[in-house]
Design a protein around this motif. Structure first.
Motif, PDB file in Angstrom:
ATOM      1  N   CYS A  41      78.458   6.427 -30.799  1.00 32.04           N
ATOM      2  CA  CYS A  41      78.243   7.555 -31.272  1.00 32.04           C
ATOM      3  C   CYS A  41      78.042   7.962 -32.809  1.00 32.04           C
ATOM      4  CB  CYS A  41      79.075   8.551 -30.690  1.00 32.04           C
ATOM      5  SG  CYS A  41      78.506  10.402 -31.116  1.00 32.04           S
ATOM      6  N   CYS A  87      80.977  11.426 -33.611  1.00 29.01           N
ATOM      7  CA  CYS A  87      82.253  11.107 -33.457  1.00 29.01           C
ATOM      8  C   CYS A  87      82.762   9.780 -33.539  1.00 29.01           C
ATOM      9  CB  CYS A  87      82.848  11.761 -32.123  1.00 29.01           C
ATOM     10  SG  CYS A  87      82.447  10.989 -30.725  1.00 29.01           S
ATOM     11  N   CYS A 135      76.960  10.604 -27.976  1.00 29.54           N
ATOM     12  CA  CYS A 135      77.805  10.486 -26.898  1.00 29.54           C
ATOM     13  C   CYS A 135      77.456  11.696 -26.227  1.00 29.54           C
ATOM     14  CB  CYS A 135      79.402  10.212 -26.900  1.00 29.54           C
ATOM     15  SG  CYS A 135      80.073  11.630 -27.622  1.00 29.54           S
ATOM     16  N   CYS A 185      78.794  14.775 -27.737  1.00 26.60           N
ATOM     17  CA  CYS A 185      78.120  15.254 -29.045  1.00 26.60           C
ATOM     18  C   CYS A 185      76.758  15.613 -28.938  1.00 26.60           C
ATOM     19  CB  CYS A 185      78.369  14.146 -30.079  1.00 26.60           C
ATOM     20  SG  CYS A 185      80.062  13.703 -30.279  1.00 26.60           S
TER      21      CYS A 185
HETATM   22 ZN   LIG Z   1      80.519  11.536 -30.076  1.00 26.27          ZN
END
Ligand SMILES: [Zn+2]
Ligand SMILES: [Zn+2]
Ligand SMILES: [Zn+2]
Length: 141
Positions: A93, A96, A133, A136
């Motif tokens: 990701c 994050c 992800c 996010c």
């Molecule tokens: Zn993420």
């Protein structure tokens, strides 16, 4: 652990306490570890170990196909994972830094045939998928 030590021995590497501690760090934690996290763990039993030593050992493990080095864009740098479940790839990701293992390898043998025709001896490859992800996905850059 024994399997990893066997591979190291077969390739002519001595099992130093630092080397053992690096493997232990990766074994103990089934998540992805940064070099700093591995260093902190190794320091508990080998206070004099340097970041350089940890890097050098990780490098050897990666070369021998024992460890995955996953290229992240985190500030903490790449992360390492033991290759217990065999060769595979990862989702990373971009926001994050969350990572997930993918079971399959998308690279087919034909691709390596082409490399071999060019006289290139293929040893290993890396491949990461970057995106956002579940948590996010709504994030806009
Ligand atoms: Zn993420
Ligand atoms: Zn993985
Ligand atoms: Zn692959």
């Amino acid at each position: 652990m024994e399997k990893i030590i066997k591979v190291l021995r077969e390739n002519g590497y001595k099992i130093t306490p630092q080397r053992r501690a690096v493997i232990l760090a990766l074994l103990k934690c089934d998540k992805f570890l940064t070099v700093q996290q591995i260093l902190d763990f190794v320091k508990q039993s080998n206070p004099d170990v340097s970041l350089d030593t940890v890097y050098r050992n990780l490098d050897i493990f990666v070369q021998l196909g024992l460890v995955h080095e996953i290229h992240t864009n985190n500030r903490e740098g790449n992360v390492f994972e033991l290759m217990i479940s065999g060769h595979h790839h990862h989702l990373v990701c971009l926001k994050c830094g969350e990572m997930e293992c993918m079971e399959n390898c998308p690279v087919n043998d034909r691709y390596f045939e082409e490399a071999e025709k060019k006289g290139f001896a293929v040893k290993r490859h890396i491949f990461e998928v970057y995106g956002y992800c579940k948590n996010c996905k709504e994030f806009k850059e």
